[in-house]
Design an enzyme around this catalytic site. Structure first.
Site, PDB file in Angstrom:
ATOM      1  N   HIS A  84       1.103  -1.156  -0.014  1.00 53.57           N
ATOM      2  CA  HIS A  84       0.226  -0.258  -0.091  1.00 53.57           C
ATOM      3  C   HIS A  84       0.860   1.303   0.141  1.00 53.57           C
ATOM      4  O   HIS A  84       2.069   1.044   0.656  1.00 53.57           O
ATOM      5  CB  HIS A  84      -0.678  -0.237   1.659  1.00 53.57           C
ATOM      6  CG  HIS A  84      -1.985   1.219   1.209  1.00 53.57           C
ATOM      7  ND1 HIS A  84      -1.457   1.966   1.440  1.00 53.57           N
ATOM      8  CD2 HIS A  84      -3.132   0.687   0.414  1.00 53.57           C
ATOM      9  CE1 HIS A  84      -3.363   2.666   1.208  1.00 53.57           C
ATOM     10  NE2 HIS A  84      -3.984   1.688   0.630  1.00 53.57           N
ATOM     11  N   ASP A 140      -8.102  -5.445   0.146  1.00 51.71           N
ATOM     12  CA  ASP A 140      -8.448  -5.898  -1.028  1.00 51.71           C
ATOM     13  C   ASP A 140      -7.908  -7.732  -0.395  1.00 51.71           C
ATOM     14  O   ASP A 140      -8.297  -8.611  -1.305  1.00 51.71           O
ATOM     15  CB  ASP A 140      -7.572  -5.563  -2.531  1.00 51.71           C
ATOM     16  CG  ASP A 140      -8.588  -5.080  -2.844  1.00 51.71           C
ATOM     17  OD1 ASP A 140      -7.895  -3.740  -3.030  1.00 51.71           O
ATOM     18  OD2 ASP A 140      -9.999  -4.017  -2.587  1.00 51.71           O
TER      19      ASP A 140
HETATM   20  C1  SDX Z   1      -5.792  -0.103  -2.947  1.00 51.85           C
HETATM   21  O1  SDX Z   1      -4.220   4.644  -1.623  1.00 51.85           O
HETATM   22  C2  SDX Z   1      -5.644   4.088  -1.360  1.00 51.85           C
HETATM   23  O2  SDX Z   1      -6.123   4.379   0.258  1.00 51.85           O
HETATM   24  C3  SDX Z   1      -6.103   2.686  -2.251  1.00 51.85           C
HETATM   25  C4  SDX Z   1      -6.628   2.027  -1.518  1.00 51.85           C
HETATM   26  C5  SDX Z   1      -8.273   2.576  -1.179  1.00 51.85           C
HETATM   27  O3  SDX Z   1      -8.906   2.283  -0.197  1.00 51.85           O
HETATM   28  O4  SDX Z   1      -8.548   3.444  -2.108  1.00 51.85           O
HETATM   29  O5  SDX Z   1      -6.320   1.396  -0.179  1.00 51.85           O
HETATM   30  C6  SDX Z   1      -7.394   0.737  -2.097  1.00 51.85           C
HETATM   31  O6  SDX Z   1      -5.867   0.365  -4.347  1.00 51.85           O
HETATM   32  C7  SDX Z   1      -5.103  -1.233  -2.208  1.00 51.85           C
HETATM   33  C8  SDX Z   1      -4.373  -1.321  -3.013  1.00 51.85           C
HETATM   34  C9  SDX Z   1      -4.774  -2.442  -3.882  1.00 51.85           C
HETATM   35  N1  SDX Z   1      -3.744  -2.833  -4.868  1.00 51.85           N
HETATM   36  C10 SDX Z   1      -3.157  -3.613  -4.503  1.00 51.85           C
HETATM   37  O7  SDX Z   1      -3.391  -5.312  -3.783  1.00 51.85           O
HETATM   38  C11 SDX Z   1      -2.124  -4.184  -6.034  1.00 51.85           C
HETATM   39  C12 SDX Z   1      -0.850  -4.861  -5.560  1.00 51.85           C
HETATM   40  N2  SDX Z   1       0.188  -3.738  -4.410  1.00 51.85           N
HETATM   41  C13 SDX Z   1       0.796  -3.258  -5.431  1.00 51.85           C
HETATM   42  O8  SDX Z   1       1.077  -2.706  -7.220  1.00 51.85           O
HETATM   43  C14 SDX Z   1       1.359  -1.826  -4.904  1.00 51.85           C
HETATM   44  O9  SDX Z   1       1.557  -2.314  -3.399  1.00 51.85           O
HETATM   45  C15 SDX Z   1       0.587  -0.390  -4.637  1.00 51.85           C
HETATM   46  C16 SDX Z   1      -0.151   0.705  -5.894  1.00 51.85           C
HETATM   47  C17 SDX Z   1      -0.750  -0.477  -4.152  1.00 51.85           C
HETATM   48  C18 SDX Z   1       1.691   0.448  -4.237  1.00 51.85           C
HETATM   49  O10 SDX Z   1       1.901   0.780  -4.623  1.00 51.85           O
HETATM   50  P1  SDX Z   1       3.937   2.062  -4.047  1.00 51.85           P
HETATM   51  O11 SDX Z   1       3.319   2.783  -3.184  1.00 51.85           O
HETATM   52  O12 SDX Z   1       4.092   2.984  -5.887  1.00 51.85           O
HETATM   53  O13 SDX Z   1       4.996   1.200  -4.387  1.00 51.85           O
HETATM   54  P2  SDX Z   1       5.690   0.871  -4.991  1.00 51.85           P
HETATM   55  O14 SDX Z   1       4.817  -0.253  -6.487  1.00 51.85           O
HETATM   56  O15 SDX Z   1       6.611   1.352  -5.100  1.00 51.85           O
HETATM   57  O16 SDX Z   1       5.997  -0.819  -4.384  1.00 51.85           O
HETATM   58  C19 SDX Z   1       7.531  -0.202  -2.984  1.00 51.85           C
HETATM   59  C20 SDX Z   1       8.521  -1.596  -3.840  1.00 51.85           C
HETATM   60  C21 SDX Z   1       9.106  -2.034  -4.712  1.00 51.85           C
HETATM   61  O17 SDX Z   1      10.271  -2.489  -4.836  1.00 51.85           O
HETATM   62  P3  SDX Z   1      11.150  -2.008  -5.243  1.00 51.85           P
HETATM   63  O18 SDX Z   1      11.135  -0.894  -6.446  1.00 51.85           O
HETATM   64  O19 SDX Z   1      11.415  -0.111  -3.760  1.00 51.85           O
HETATM   65  O20 SDX Z   1      12.366  -3.177  -5.337  1.00 51.85           O
HETATM   66  O21 SDX Z   1       7.930  -2.892  -3.119  1.00 51.85           O
HETATM   67  C22 SDX Z   1       7.537  -3.563  -4.198  1.00 51.85           C
HETATM   68  C23 SDX Z   1       7.859  -2.934  -5.116  1.00 51.85           C
HETATM   69  O22 SDX Z   1       8.924  -3.717  -6.706  1.00 51.85           O
HETATM   70  N3  SDX Z   1       5.988  -3.834  -4.012  1.00 51.85           N
HETATM   71  C24 SDX Z   1       5.373  -5.424  -4.377  1.00 51.85           C
HETATM   72  C25 SDX Z   1       4.233  -5.307  -3.601  1.00 51.85           C
HETATM   73  N4  SDX Z   1       3.870  -4.218  -3.736  1.00 51.85           N
HETATM   74  C26 SDX Z   1       5.091  -3.219  -3.665  1.00 51.85           C
HETATM   75  N5  SDX Z   1       6.405  -6.644  -4.417  1.00 51.85           N
HETATM   76  C27 SDX Z   1       5.916  -7.387  -4.847  1.00 51.85           C
HETATM   77  N6  SDX Z   1       4.254  -7.517  -4.414  1.00 51.85           N
HETATM   78  C28 SDX Z   1       3.356  -6.478  -4.611  1.00 51.85           C
HETATM   79  N7  SDX Z   1       2.034  -6.600  -4.212  1.00 51.85           N
END
Ligand code: SDX
Length: 429
Positions: free
Chosen positions: A306, A363
């Site tokens: 998140h 989720d």
């Molecule tokens: C919702 O914003 C809100 O409030 C949203 C929400 C709401 O109520 O409105 O809470 C609802 O959207 C919840 C999130 C649902 N999405 C998912 O479950 C999809 C999987 N999650 C990722 O796509 C990600 O965690 C995000 C999009 C939710 C957050 O992305 P960020 O903040 O841009 O973080 P990032 O992608 O930069 O990740 C940081 C690191 C990265 O690694 P590095 O580049 O630092 O090496 O963590 C890794 C990412 O690769 N990472 C994951 C991961 N999520 C982040 N690695 C594996 N699996 C994951 N799910």
């Protein structure tokens, strides 16, 4: 003069004094609004460190895993209030008296029907159209029916539009589902609660009585509450930006639906269930966790991570308990829950996830409950949209109630071609 200030020293420039603003709780913000007049912009793609507005609706402490709606903790609301009472609190800022709440529920009930012409919109779609595509269309089309409530500067117009949207989203969502399975639309009923009414419109048919299971209705109501609002997330920011141009509320909510559809946002619940189905067995979890950690592999664990929560998403905790209640009540042994529980255990002990503070989010469990209730995965994000409509409307209304509100218009860092002379085609050959 602000009590606290930040000093920005730029070589060759006089130091800039920037006011620091303090909230009720949470981080202070540096007011950079005057930087533009000094020839500088801030640069923050994805808004990792940007407060886009001032708000009094919802507060999240991502490190502590705290979520407050008008100051009330989400677990207390989910376990002690129903969704419509949470809607009242989000919209008006305070808890209702019993008479205020009864009046609110009556008004919502009296706006649940949609214009009969709306039904013909559905017949223009294929039966297998994704329901989120249909919702984008039919919700935006509501603007064509309500010319009497489109003056966004009129607070009474904004209030009636809020009631129409809050009331009609479940009706339109259930119509999406009925249309996809070739069954007739079921009219809303004013004698049912908000969650009961939605389930009745989804699963009743004209040939026999349909009794809503109270445990399922309670779980559905909790799911609505848990998804109601979440600060300036992508879809809420979309609604605010669309609304800042003066666009009508139906168009703004349609924009929010479109943004929510993305798998990184509200589409994650559908993507999470499909991921659990693809994993299939606890024996395959290690392989998928390895893929999620592999930078070369685009696969991510849906339902984990998140932007704000670097701790357990408090909503996921409530959702997990509701998930066990529903599966027990319906006497369902779902192997996907076993996969989810084992995936959660492994991920939370894996150093990659621990180091990056990736916890289950809202989720992660919702898909298992919705599947147990009999709702198809394609409808999961539609349910998120029903629930989040009150949050979108509350923020849209808060923005329009702010006299300093102006159109949102970010700037950019331009790295394209400098000015150059254009030669017509015949001059270039
Ligand atoms: C919702 O914003 C809100 O409030 C949203 C929400 C709401 O109520 O409105 O809470 C609802 O959207 C919840 C999130 C649902 N999405 C998912 O479950 C999809 C999987 N999650 C990722 O796509 C990600 O965690 C995000 C999009 C939710 C957050 O992305 P960020 O903040 O841009 O973080 P990032 O992608 O930069 O990740 C940081 C690191 C990265 O690694 P590095 O580049 O630092 O090496 O963590 C890794 C990412 O690769 N990472 C994951 C991961 N999520 C982040 N690695 C594996 N699996 C994951 N799910």
């Amino acid at each position: 003069m602000a009590d606290k200030q930040a000093t920005l020293n730029i070589k060759g420039q006089e130091p800039f004094e920037l006011p620091i603003m303090e909230g009720t709780v949470g981080p202070d913000v540096i007011d950079v609004r005057t930087l533009g007049s000094k020839g500088f912009f801030t640069f923050d793609p994805g808004f990792l460190a940007t407060a886009s507005c001032e708000s009094q609706i919802t507060y999240i402490d991502g490190d502590a895993g705290i979520l407050l709606h008008r100051g009330y903790p989400i677990d207390q609301l989910a376990n002690n209030a129903d969704y419509l009472e949470v809607c009242y609190i989000l919209l008006y800022g305070e808890t209702p008296t019993s008479s205020q709440y009864n009046e609110f529920k009556t008004i919502v009930a009296r706006h649940t029907m949609v214009h009969e012409q709306i039904a013909s919109f559905f017949h223009g779609f294929r039966r297998d159209a994704h329901p989120m595509a249909v919702m984008c269309g039919v919700v935006g089309a509501l603007a064509a029916f309500y010319h009497d409530s489109l003056d966004v500067n009129n607070d009474k117009h904004r209030e009636i539009a809020a009631f129409r949207l809050l009331s009609k989203m479940p009706t339109l969502a259930a119509m999406c589902y009925k249309y996809s399975i070739g069954q007739p639309f079921i009219y809303p009923r004013n004698d049912l609660t908000y969650a009961e009414n939605f389930l009745h419109m989804m699963f009743a048919n004209p040939c026999e009585e349909y009794e809503v299971n109270p445990v399922v209705a309670r779980a559905m109501d909790k799911i609505f509450t848990l998804h109601a609002d979440h600060e300036q997330n992508a879809s809420t920011s979309t609604v605010r930006l669309a609304g800042s141009s003066g666009a009508n509320p139906f168009a703004c909510i349609a924009a929010g639906i479109a943004s929510l559809w993305g798998p990184a946002h509200g589409g994650a619940n559908e993507a999470c269930l499909r991921m659990l189905e693809e994993i299939g067995s606890v024996d395959n979890i290690e392989e998928y966790v390895a893929r999620a950690k592999d930078k070369e592999d685009p696969f991510r664990l849906m339902g984990f991570g998140h932007r704000v929560y670097k701790n357990y998403d408090p909503r996921a905790t409530v959702m997990r308990d509701a998930c066990h209640d529903v599966l027990k009540e319906l006497n369902i042994e779902d192997p996907l829950l076993d996969v989810a529980m084992e995936l959660e255990r492994i991920a939370l002990s894996d150093e990659y996830f621990v180091e990056k503070k990736l916890y289950p989010n809202v989720d992660f469990y919702s898909g298992i409950i919705l599947k147990a209730i009999g709702i198809p995965a394609s409808m999961f994000t539609v349910i998120f949209a029903i629930s989040r409509t009150i949050g979108w409307i509350a923020h849209w209304n808060e923005m329009h109630s702010d006299p300093t509100n102006r159109i949102g218009r970010p700037r950019q860092l331009y790295t394209g071609a400098p000015q150059r002379e254009f030669k017509a085609l015949h001059e270039r050959e």
